[in-house]
Design a protein around this motif. Structure first.
Motif, PDB file in Angstrom:
ATOM      1  N   LEU C 295       0.794  -1.224   0.000  1.00 22.42           N
ATOM      2  CA  LEU C 295       0.000   0.000   0.000  1.00 22.42           C
ATOM      3  C   LEU C 295       0.836   1.288   0.000  1.00 22.42           C
ATOM      4  O   LEU C 295       0.478   2.229  -0.694  1.00 22.42           O
ATOM      5  N   PRO C 296       1.954   1.340   0.752  1.00 18.73           N
ATOM      6  CA  PRO C 296       2.718   2.589   0.766  1.00 18.73           C
ATOM      7  C   PRO C 296       3.092   3.053  -0.639  1.00 18.73           C
ATOM      8  O   PRO C 296       2.997   4.243  -0.945  1.00 18.73           O
ATOM      9  N   PHE C 297       3.506   2.117  -1.487  1.00 17.13           N
ATOM     10  CA  PHE C 297       3.960   2.516  -2.820  1.00 17.13           C
ATOM     11  C   PHE C 297       2.807   3.032  -3.649  1.00 17.13           C
ATOM     12  O   PHE C 297       2.943   3.975  -4.413  1.00 17.13           O
ATOM     13  N   VAL C 299       0.086   4.410  -2.403  1.00 16.05           N
ATOM     14  CA  VAL C 299      -0.378   5.678  -1.846  1.00 16.05           C
ATOM     15  C   VAL C 299       0.470   6.843  -2.368  1.00 16.05           C
ATOM     16  O   VAL C 299      -0.061   7.881  -2.741  1.00 16.05           O
ATOM     17  N   VAL C 300       1.783   6.667  -2.447  1.00 21.29           N
ATOM     18  CA  VAL C 300       2.608   7.795  -2.890  1.00 21.29           C
ATOM     19  C   VAL C 300       2.594   7.985  -4.394  1.00 21.29           C
ATOM     20  O   VAL C 300       2.796   9.106  -4.855  1.00 21.29           O
ATOM     21  N   THR C 301       2.371   6.951  -5.158  1.00 18.86           N
ATOM     22  CA  THR C 301       2.483   7.126  -6.603  1.00 18.86           C
ATOM     23  C   THR C 301       1.134   7.244  -7.309  1.00 18.86           C
ATOM     24  O   THR C 301       1.098   7.591  -8.475  1.00 18.86           O
ATOM     25  N   CYS C 302       0.040   6.932  -6.612  1.00 18.04           N
ATOM     26  CA  CYS C 302      -1.252   6.947  -7.289  1.00 18.04           C
ATOM     27  C   CYS C 302      -2.119   8.100  -6.803  1.00 18.04           C
ATOM     28  O   CYS C 302      -1.979   8.561  -5.677  1.00 18.04           O
ATOM     29  N   ASP C 303      -3.031   8.510  -7.668  1.00 12.41           N
ATOM     30  CA  ASP C 303      -3.927   9.604  -7.296  1.00 12.41           C
ATOM     31  C   ASP C 303      -5.015   9.106  -6.353  1.00 12.41           C
ATOM     32  O   ASP C 303      -5.487   9.835  -5.504  1.00 12.41           O
ATOM     33  N   ILE C 307      -7.765   1.193   0.009  1.00 12.50           N
ATOM     34  CA  ILE C 307      -6.908   0.619   1.044  1.00 12.50           C
ATOM     35  C   ILE C 307      -7.554  -0.632   1.634  1.00 12.50           C
ATOM     36  O   ILE C 307      -8.647  -0.564   2.182  1.00 12.50           O
TER      37      ILE C 307
END
Lengths: 211, 273, 365, 232
Positions: C295-297, C299-303, C307
């Motif tokens: 999820l972290p990846f 969350v930072v790369t997707c609009d 979750i």
């Protein structure tokens, strides 16, 4: 022997570099190495299943004391039925062993997840936050309780989250974000570690630059 | 656009490669601090009386050995040092080879420890959680023989050990499923045997909720850093400690990358906006 | 009468003072593998050793203590077998041997697990009740899921730019519920795409997923009344190798420059590579997975990111399948129960009462 | 019939497992104990099946000369080599059909199976995953851009943990006096892990756990039957 060991290290280095070549771009060396990996892995599993499961837990028991272990013929038969899955025509036979496996797993996971991931986690959150004398720990305990409740609330879908009921969910997401940040940090650490291991092999065992 | 991305990527790859390699060639020798969770793992084994039997389960494959192998070596060594006996086992087939490798390394320093008396490798078993549950009833049913085909009843150190309850502690070194979580759920929460262990750093944050008042897990080793902490506690200059310099430098570099990326994004935004 | 009573009291009094008690009883409410031992000795005792009889005059020590009054539970026994115990007490000038015996037996319920059973039953019954209700046409409300908003935006952008939409249904096979949830979402998205004449590209890692995805998209196009617009070539098998699959998708993203990317389903280490490349092409990205590590990846790369459980909630919301809706409602009941228990538990703990906590945690047997 | 009988099996088995958790009396624990033994053997066959189908698929690709079939051939050859080594001489402590193969072991330094494992399988497996280090570096550069409040929280935590879990953290704030030790970065990182992270992970565990309880229940009662294949 020494020569074969050296050859082994060169083979290992060759495969390592084949995989690293993917970083430049996908290429035949990488594809080759990858398929070798798939083949070796399948053989490894097979050999271990035969020598660590099939022989000691089934065949050895049957051959040493057949009449005493007659009941083992049932799982053996179910196992063979499982192999029927390979043909579309006989696939339905495999449903029997699968249903037994799925039934067992479902029963056991239901119990174990209920106990360890729900009840134990709930009781672990039932703490007196003020029991400790140190301020950071009291704040920490409060964060723990509030964070858990708000986090669970974030995953509660049956209620409109408007007005005041929007806040617990918002707080829940903040906690999730902090946790994702921590996961990110730990993942960086993990991935780098793996690379260090490979470089240590290349620079040490292969090139002898480091001891 | 396309070329740009690829070239940029290759530059980053090269810089990282060099940053990790240099400290390996020229070690710096930075110190590490021991965190509470590592101490808990250490204390569990340290406080177990002489002669007791522990289980170390190697639930990983070579892909994560850099992180987990040092833990395996350190834990075997710790048990030997405290005169405890260890059962090695694996829920992953590749774990058997990992266990034997770790054992070989430790045996160089403890040559008088004997197979069957001080340690035994019971090998790989399939089935994960269900199989651990079966061990709770009878170990000899699950493991009719050890990896040398010696029958369970003929292994001296297993005399009087019939089920999981007779084990003093269980440690699972785990990089996925089945692994630490399954051991914890069955051996700890259902049979009340202390469970501890190590995991890859990726999964460490997910295991922290289990290190709680109820001690579902007694401490946790998360990744290479924790492995080097354990080595520090043992007073052993092991393989994990040697790698920590590279780890530190690489982390710094990643932070630099994040900063550069943000500066770049900011300037492009300003140019556009 | 009074005389007798007096005599009786004297006996009890004196026995509690000087008599040494050692008794064994079957542990109650268990599987017949344990015996509870209890002793009361005069306070001068220095050492207490309890042994169990094995065979041929062989006694093995099972417990030792220095306390005059104590108890111990001997475990690991066989049910329905008589066990003899011997207690050796050492005093400063004397020693004492006491014998007793007991037989462990199996009972029909583990009392220590009552709390466990009750909560399990409560949650299961709630799930069954809600599934039943949903089957009988009861409508359930599902809160707004922000990640789903991206669909309109993505389709809008794709139509405007004349570029396709990329949809990756995870890297697991059809036996993973995340893949199933992903296909439900795909079905909905494909229908909207059909309405707006936007192409949707679906690379698959497994042949089972491929055939399921084709079926789902085809059906969606029919529903939208545009069966001719369906292009089966847009849904294709790439390779079942993990990194090869990712490399293939990366290639598609760089070549086709899709206007929007959807990553829904089960993802492992490759999530990062996918989402990063997608980010660099400037597409609107939406991801959803129950794989907490990944999820972290996203969350930072997707609009937009769905979750964890949101993925399943979205699938239930879009499909309106009574089984999914009912279950989700049942799980929500469980969550409400958990929140309530935690709040009550914390209050009780602050007040110093820990009965509830003990009842839920129960005894481990 | 072909579907209803397996459903009944799954129900019976699951139900007995559930009962035996709460009923300590015979025969439940014995039935479950037997089932657990069977489970292991059937799982063994299931894995066998998985590997066999993999090899079958490879063979199919080679026979039908699909594009890039040469790589599959390499895979198949390595499979055959490793399998026959393993079966003939066994691995590590375990003897094979021909015993321990002392002669060949003396020549290679290891048993042939272990030789392949150490020099081919191990480097391949370890290197494949080490590729991720490079990708995370490039992602850090290109994707971790400060945006909203939520992603900022993520970034700040990530940075504290990245610094805190190395020796750099120790050096950076090691000079802080005892009274400020809370702000020492490694301590701060541990604090984050112990409290806020645990809270969030616990919420994830609880909600996912409820999902697992629900789907297990549906499987045992036969409401969920996708595992039998062919939809509903």
């Amino acid at each position: 022997m020494a020569i074969m060991t050296t050859i082994g290290i060169w083979v290992a280095a060759f495969f390592t570099l084949c995989i690293f070549s993917f970083l430049y771009k996908d290429n035949p060396f990488y594809k080759f190495a990858e398929q070798v990996f798939v083949g070796l892995s399948a053989a490894y599993w097979l050999v271990y299943i035969i020598y660590s499961i099939m022989i000691p837990n089934l065949f050895a028991k049957l051959s040493s004391d057949f009449s005493g272990n007659l009941i083992l013929l049932i799982p053996a038969a179910l196992g063979v039925m499982m192999l029927m899955r390979i043909h579309p025509k006989t696939e339905w036979i495999s449903r029997y062993p699968i249903s037994i496996m799925i039934g067992t797993t479902a029963g056991i996971s239901m119990l174990r997840y209920m106990k360890s991931d729900i009840l134990q986690q709930v009781t672990a959150t039932m703490i007196n936050p003020f029991a400790s004398g140190s301020v950071p720990v009291i704040i920490g305990n409060l964060l723990l309780i509030i964070g858990t409740i708000c986090g669970v609330y974030f995953f509660y879908f049956s209620k409109k989250q408007e007005g005041i009921s929007k806040w617990p969910s918002k707080v829940g997401i903040w906690f999730l974000m902090v946790s994702f940040g921590a996961t990110f940090g730990y993942t960086v650490m993990a991935r780098i570690s793996l690379l260090i291991g490979r470089l240590e092999f290349l620079l040490g065992d292969w090139l002898h630059i480091i001891k | 656009m396309k070329m740009n991305i690829l070239i940029e990527r290759r530059i980053i790859f090269t810089v990282l490669f060099i940053a990790v390699a240099l400290p390996l060639i020229f070690p710096i020798g930075w110190k590490t601090e021991v965190s509470g969770y590592t101490q808990m793992v250490y204390d569990l084994i340290e406080s177990t009386p002489d002669g007791k039997v522990g289980i170390i389960s190697f639930d990983y494959d070579p892909s994560t050995m850099t992180e987990l192998q040092p833990m395996g070596e350190a834990m075997i060594e710790h048990a030997f040092k405290r005169n405890q006996k260890v059962i090695l086992t694996a829920l992953w087939p590749m774990g058997v080879q990992m266990a034997e490798q770790a054992l070989e390394t430790v045996l160089k320093e403890y040559p008088d420890k004997k197979r069957g008396v001080d340690y035994v490798n019971l090998g790989y078993k399939v089935g994960g959680m269900v199989t651990i549950q079966a061990m709770g009833r009878s170990l000899s049913e699950v493991f009719p023989t050890d990896s040398r085909n010696t029958p369970y009843s003929e292994i001296p150190m297993l005399d009087g050990i019939t089920r999981l309850r007779d084990i003093a502690w269980i440690s699972s070194l785990s990089s996925g499923v089945p692994g630490l979580k399954e051991w914890m759920m069955v051996a700890r929460d259902s049979h009340d045997v202390p469970v501890t262990g190590g995991c890859t750093a990726v999964s460490a944050p997910g295991f922290f909720p289990y290190v709680n008042e109820q001690r579902q897990l007694t401490g946790l080793l998360g990744g290479l850093k924790a492995a080097s902490e354990y080595e520090t506690l043992l007073g052993r200059l092991g393989s994990a400690t040697a790698k920590m310099d590279s780890q530190s430098i690489a982390h710094l570099l990643i932070l630099v990358f994040i900063a550069l990326g943000n500066i770049k994004a900011y300037t492009t935004k300003r140019r556009k906006g | 009468m009074q005389k007798y009573l007096l005599f009786f009291f004297i006996i009890i009094f004196s026995s509690s003072l000087s008599a040494n008690i050692f008794e064994a009883n079957d542990s109650p409410w268990d599987d017949g593998k344990a015996i509870d031992l209890r002793w009361e000795l005069s306070p001068m005792v220095q050492q207490v050793v309890i042994s169990r009889y094995v065979s041929d005059d062989n006694w093995i020590p099972v417990h030792s203590s220095t306390e005059a009054i104590g108890s111990f539970t001997d475990t690991g026994l066989e049910a329905n077998t008589e066990y003899q115990y011997r207690l050796n007490a050492t005093f400063s000038d004397d020693s004492l041997v006491l014998l007793t015996s007991a037989m462990p037996s199996e009972q029909w319920f583990y009392m220590g697990k009552l709390g466990f059973l009750l909560i399990l039953l409560l949650v299961c019954l709630a799930i069954l009740y809600y599934i039943h209700a949903a089957h009988h046409g009861k409508e359930f409300f599902i809160r707004h899921i922000a990640g789903l908003d991206s669909m309109e935006e993505s389709i809008g952008r794709a139509t405007e730019k004349g570029k396709p939409i990329l949809y990756v249904p995870g890297i697991s096979d059809l036996d993973d519920i995340q893949t199933i949830a992903s296909l439900t979402i795909l079905s909905h998205l494909a229908e909207r795409c059909a309405e707006y004449n936007t192409d949707i590209i679906v690379p698959c890692r497994f042949s089972m997923v491929l055939s399921a995805a084709r079926e789902v998209v085809k059906e969606a196009y029919m529903k939208a009344g545009k069966p001719d617009a369906y292009k089966s070539d847009n849904i294709f098998y790439l390779t079942d190798d993990q990194f090869g699959f990712v490399a293939g998708i990366d290639g598609i993203m760089l070549r086709e420059q899709p206007a929007a990317n959807f990553f829904m389903g089960s993802f492992y280490a490759e999530s990062l590579i996918l989402a990063e490349t997608g980010f660099s092409t400037g597409a609107i990205q939406t991801a959803g997975t129950a794989q907490a590590h990944q999820l972290p990846f996203f969350v930072v790369t997707c609009d937009y990111t769905l979750i964890g459980e949101e993925l399943f909630a979205a699938s239930a919301y879009l499909s309106r399948d009574p089984q999914q809706l009912g279950s989700l409602r049942g799980h929500d009941f469980g969550k409400a129960l958990v929140i309530l228990l935690i709040i009550v538990g914390v209050i009780l703990e602050i007040l110093g009462i820990s009965n509830l906590k003990e009842f839920i945690a129960g005894a481990i047997t | 019939m072909k579907k209803s009988l397996p459903l009944i099996f799954a129900f019976l088995v699951g139900f007995v497992v559930l009962l035996s958790e709460f009923i300590p009396h015979r025969p439940f624990n014995q039935i479950v104990s037997t089932l657990e033994g069977w489970f292991m053997i059937i799982s063994g066959f299931a894995i066998l099946l998985g590997q066999i189908s993999l090899i079958r698929m490879n063979t199919y690709k080679i026979i039908h000369k699909v594009p890039n079939w040469q790589y599959n051939l390499a895979g198949l050859i390595s499979f055959a080599l490793m399998l026959s080594f393993g079966l003939l001489w066994g691995m590590r402590e375990t003897p094979g059909i021909l015993g321990h193969g002392e002669g060949i072991t003396a020549w290679l330094g290891l048993k042939p199976f272990d030789y392949l494992f150490e020099n081919a399988y191990l480097p391949l497996s370890a290197t494949l995953f080490s590729l991720l280090a490079f990708f995370i570096a490039s992602a850090a550069y290109r994707a971790f851009i400060i945006r909203g409040l939520e992603s900022n929280l993520l970034m700040i935590t990530a940075i504290i943990v990245i610094i805190g879990r190395t020796s750099i953290g120790t050096m950076l704030t090691g000079w802080l006096p005892e009274s400020l030790s809370f702000w020492h970065i490694p301590n701060l990182a541990d604090y984050i892990m112990e409290f806020p992270n645990t809270a969030a992970q616990r919420a994830i565990l609880i909600s996912a756990g409820l999902g697992i309880v629900g789907s297990s229940l549906r499987i045992i009662l036969g409401i969920e039957r996708t595992y039998l294949g062919g939809g509903k």
